[in-house]
Motif scaffolding. Sequence first.
Motif, PDB file in Angstrom:
ATOM      1  N   VAL A  98       0.291   3.645  -2.849  1.00  0.00           N
ATOM      2  CA  VAL A  98      -1.086   4.601  -2.311  1.00  0.00           C
ATOM      3  C   VAL A  98      -0.933   5.630  -1.383  1.00  0.00           C
ATOM      4  CG1 VAL A  98      -3.619   4.240  -1.764  1.00  0.00           C
ATOM      5  CG2 VAL A  98      -2.453   2.508  -3.072  1.00  0.00           C
ATOM      6  N   GLU A 114     -13.686   5.193  -1.585  1.00  0.00           N
ATOM      7  CA  GLU A 114     -13.356   6.606  -1.583  1.00  0.00           C
ATOM      8  C   GLU A 114     -14.222   7.217  -0.320  1.00  0.00           C
ATOM      9  OE1 GLU A 114     -11.536   9.702  -1.983  1.00  0.00           O
ATOM     10  OE2 GLU A 114     -11.192   8.583  -3.685  1.00  0.00           O
ATOM     11  N   GLY A 124      -8.538   9.889   3.774  1.00  0.00           N
ATOM     12  CA  GLY A 124      -8.422   9.208   2.645  1.00  0.00           C
ATOM     13  C   GLY A 124      -7.622   7.970   2.307  1.00  0.00           C
ATOM     14  N   VAL A 125      -6.294   8.207   2.999  1.00  0.00           N
ATOM     15  CA  VAL A 125      -5.405   6.779   3.154  1.00  0.00           C
ATOM     16  C   VAL A 125      -6.099   5.482   3.520  1.00  0.00           C
ATOM     17  CG1 VAL A 125      -3.449   5.958   4.065  1.00  0.00           C
ATOM     18  CG2 VAL A 125      -3.324   8.246   3.167  1.00  0.00           C
ATOM     19  N   GLN A 135       0.741  -1.243  -0.162  1.00  0.00           N
ATOM     20  CA  GLN A 135       0.046   0.018   0.147  1.00  0.00           C
ATOM     21  C   GLN A 135       0.949   1.344   0.066  1.00  0.00           C
ATOM     22  OE1 GLN A 135      -3.376  -0.227  -0.182  1.00  0.00           O
ATOM     23  NE2 GLN A 135      -2.909  -2.347  -0.205  1.00  0.00           N
ATOM     24  N   GLY A 144      -9.203   4.869   3.499  1.00  0.00           N
ATOM     25  CA  GLY A 144     -10.425   4.501   2.696  1.00  0.00           C
ATOM     26  C   GLY A 144      -9.774   3.814   1.512  1.00  0.00           C
ATOM     27  N   LYS A 145      -8.615   4.243   1.058  1.00  0.00           N
ATOM     28  CA  LYS A 145      -8.265   3.442  -0.180  1.00  0.00           C
ATOM     29  C   LYS A 145      -7.157   2.226   0.283  1.00  0.00           C
ATOM     30  CE  LYS A 145      -8.159   7.332  -3.285  1.00  0.00           C
ATOM     31  NZ  LYS A 145      -7.315   8.333  -4.056  1.00  0.00           N
ATOM     32  N   THR A 146      -6.411   2.169   1.341  1.00  0.00           N
ATOM     33  CA  THR A 146      -5.673   1.105   1.848  1.00  0.00           C
ATOM     34  C   THR A 146      -6.409   0.072   2.377  1.00  0.00           C
ATOM     35  OG1 THR A 146      -5.269   2.216   3.846  1.00  0.00           O
ATOM     36  CG2 THR A 146      -3.762   2.712   1.836  1.00  0.00           C
ATOM     37  N   GLU A 171      -1.353   9.936  -1.909  1.00  0.00           N
ATOM     38  CA  GLU A 171      -2.214  10.682  -1.336  1.00  0.00           C
ATOM     39  C   GLU A 171      -1.423  11.867  -0.746  1.00  0.00           C
ATOM     40  OE1 GLU A 171      -5.931  10.087  -0.550  1.00  0.00           O
ATOM     41  OE2 GLU A 171      -5.460   9.346  -2.400  1.00  0.00           O
ATOM     42  N   ASP A 213      -9.701  -6.455   1.458  1.00  0.00           N
ATOM     43  CA  ASP A 213      -9.895  -5.231   2.109  1.00  0.00           C
ATOM     44  C   ASP A 213     -10.850  -5.741   3.473  1.00  0.00           C
ATOM     45  OD1 ASP A 213     -12.904  -4.150   1.257  1.00  0.00           O
ATOM     46  OD2 ASP A 213     -11.919  -5.212  -0.150  1.00  0.00           O
ATOM     47  N   ASP A 261     -10.516   0.037   0.405  1.00  0.00           N
ATOM     48  CA  ASP A 261     -10.774   0.038  -1.136  1.00  0.00           C
ATOM     49  C   ASP A 261     -11.884   0.857  -1.448  1.00  0.00           C
ATOM     50  OD1 ASP A 261     -10.271  -0.440  -3.500  1.00  0.00           O
ATOM     51  OD2 ASP A 261     -10.554  -2.399  -3.770  1.00  0.00           O
TER      52      ASP A 261
END
Length: 457
Positions: free
Chosen positions: A125, A166, A156-157, A122, A159-161, A129, A234, A164
């Motif tokens: 990612v 936004e 934000g981190v 990750q 959510g994405k890491t 960010e 995730d 999965d």
Amino acid sequence: MTISSDEARAARTAPPGPPRRATFRLLKQLFTDRLALMGDNAEAYGDVVRIAIGPKAMYLVNHPDLAKHVLADNAANYHKGIGLQEARRALGDGLLTSDGETWKTQRRTIQPVFQPKRISRQAAVVASEVDDLIKRLAAHDGPVEILHEMTGLTLGVLGKTLLDAELGGYETLGHSFEAVQDQAMFEAVTLSMVPQWVPLKKQVEFRTAREDLRRIADELVEQRLANPVEDGEDVLSRLIASGSAESSSRERMRDELITLLLAGHETTASTLGWAFHLVDEHPEVGERLHAEAVEVLGDRLPGHEDLRKLTYTVSVVEEVMRLYPPVWLLPRIAQADDEIGGYHVPAGSDVVVVPYTLHRHPEFWADAERFDPGRFAGAERPPRYAYLPFGAGPRFCIGNSLGVMEAVFVLAMAARDLRLRKVPGKVVEPEAMLSLRVRGGLPMTVHPRERRLSDAA
């Protein structure tokens, strides 16, 4: 009245602490300065302190060996305590507030998401960010509220890491979690004696925040059910796979998501706020961070392998968490009678290990109030249980590696490209809630700087 031998022994072996006549002062500190309440009494009475406030008695534990006993060696006897119990109204039985078999099952479900190999994957990612954050900061003409920016980044981190997903569209998340913390601490210090229906501003905001968090968690689950992820690695996918669409399972998923959203962003955002404050207070540290970032990274984004090279940056993060541990209080409730440091602790007692005071213990930290990243730069490390920024024992923070990577990347990339200065006149004070945050925010001005390789010489 006849006193039994057991009662006499308990009385003889009760820990020292402030006298009953100090109750008013203790109550005032409990409401207004919880850090002073813990620190003053640890300094005055030693490594085990009994603090009696009204009908409640709290046992402060402030030595590495004794912290190990409570958090690791006899962890089964100590369930989650003050503050976290009150937070259960919003967080439900998530990983942060649950105990026993429920907690074990939850931990097993989520643990694979935090495996080192997955977290290392990750890094790109996280770096992307952070790069977006640095560009946003550099574009500011006037002061920027750094804590707001750090909250946006860490959400934000997360959510994405981990999800999965936004989270950029959920702008109310930060405010809702602040309301949850305020209410949990309010209930803790008032011993939950204020009825929840009383229309205090704090309680009204909490009810609104709780509904907002539940709505967001439900939306995230619905989105994943409608759009399954192929690899299913995730948190959302694992929670769905471990349960069913039944109401009880959906409620459990909601609890876990709300807990993850709070714990996953708040601690790192708080750490970064304190880091920017301390670096501003110590310009020489900022220069060393800049030099290391230029030397190690040049113009590129960091990767996971750079954590081994950004050694000074890691030391700065560690020292920030020593002075201002994001989880400043580790509260427990004794399930059975115990003995801590030779003192009797009755069943049902609130027992607190306080990293904030432990990280300042004069036996283990010289000139403890001084900000000195050099403490962590050498080969000699502090005793394991003298430094607890992520807790210890079975409940050791599951997301520590992701949090450290994120903090190191932010600090390195910000120091490489920017100078951040506090707005003149801003008084920075800690606010001890569920996390240890900067009271009232942290407005700073942003000043671009050049990436000169010669700076690293």
